[in-house]
Design an enzyme around this catalytic site. Sequence first.
Site, short mmCIF file in Angstrom:
data_model
loop_
_atom_site.label_atom_id
_atom_site.label_comp_id
_atom_site.label_asym_id
_atom_site.label_seq_id
_atom_site.Cartn_x
_atom_site.Cartn_y
_atom_site.Cartn_z
N CYS A 1 0.86 -1.18 0.00
CA CYS A 1 0.00 0.00 0.00
C CYS A 1 0.90 1.23 0.00
CB CYS A 1 -0.92 0.01 1.22
SG CYS A 1 -2.03 1.44 1.26
N CYS B 1 -3.83 7.26 -4.37
CA CYS B 1 -3.52 5.83 -4.25
C CYS B 1 -2.09 5.55 -4.72
CB CYS B 1 -4.51 4.97 -5.00
SG CYS B 1 -4.23 3.19 -4.77
#
Length: 338
Positions: A90, A253
């Site tokens: 992530c 993101c």
Amino acid sequence: MTRHSFTCIEGHTEGMPVRMVVDGAPTLAGETMNECREDFVSRYDWIRRSLMLEPRGHSHMSGTVLYPPLSAESDMSLLFIETSGCLPMCGHASIGSISFALETGLVHPKLPGTVVIDVPAGQLTAKYEMDGSTVTSVRLTNVPSFLLYRDVEVKHPKFGQLAVDIAYGGNFYPIVEVQPNFPGCEHFTPEMLLEWGRQMQVLVNEALDVVHPDDPDIRGVRHCMWTGAPVSNDADARAVVIAGDSLIDRSPCGTGTSARVAQRHAKGLLDDGETFIHQSLIGSCFVGRVESTTRLKSGLEAVLPSIEGRAWITGRAEHYVDDSQPYAHGFGLQEFSW
């Protein structure tokens, strides 16, 4: 009665929450962080649920667990926990956790200005800048990223026939660019894109065998990226990223930006070293770049992308998980029948 306590640093990266567990996490079995991730999923997924889902978290919560370095050259290790599961990588949470660990003195890199992190998807290197005790920038070089499938035809229940690229940047993303049947994310509400993103994940997983060519343990699509025009002139493009059943990314993101950098490079739309300013749903930005090109063990062409952004600490919390209480291990509304 069993009561567990978890100390966390709370904050966000470009608007997206990061809850970093710094005390109370279990010791994991494994020689790599991916093996540790598998051990965590099999034995301790209740910790993820407890800290990410309601009532301690919410449907858009994201976090990490800070561990000591696993390899000799690294400075720290991270496990990624989200509402949708325990992910291999992530990007926004890495930037946030690096910033939090440096600002609180939990990590002292071997080489000032550079931090090396072991994660389930591999090993990451990040350059950082500080003004006193404040981290002002983190430029994270991600794992090898690549375009796996190009212009796959998917029949979506809302939009009909769509051409979709499947790219990897630490997670797999169906990337839906503007096209005749999709005018751009700016024309729809986040709630609409969430519902349609869930549908897209199902459609892609039914139609394709999405597997990392070098690591068969990394497979399947649990995200979707809807793209569109930026909301300001200082950005190149915009994206709304959907993760799992409920999460709408507030940041651009990190792994999604890496996937889009790889996609654009593979399609001849982004040169080596050229910046790609990727804007989020709320207007925050990451700067993406192709740092270098490489090949996977399988021979597939890939890039080493970087993501640059900022994160901020908003507080510190101690969360209790008491097995005697209702909803001790968290819940999501989608788990209940109506």
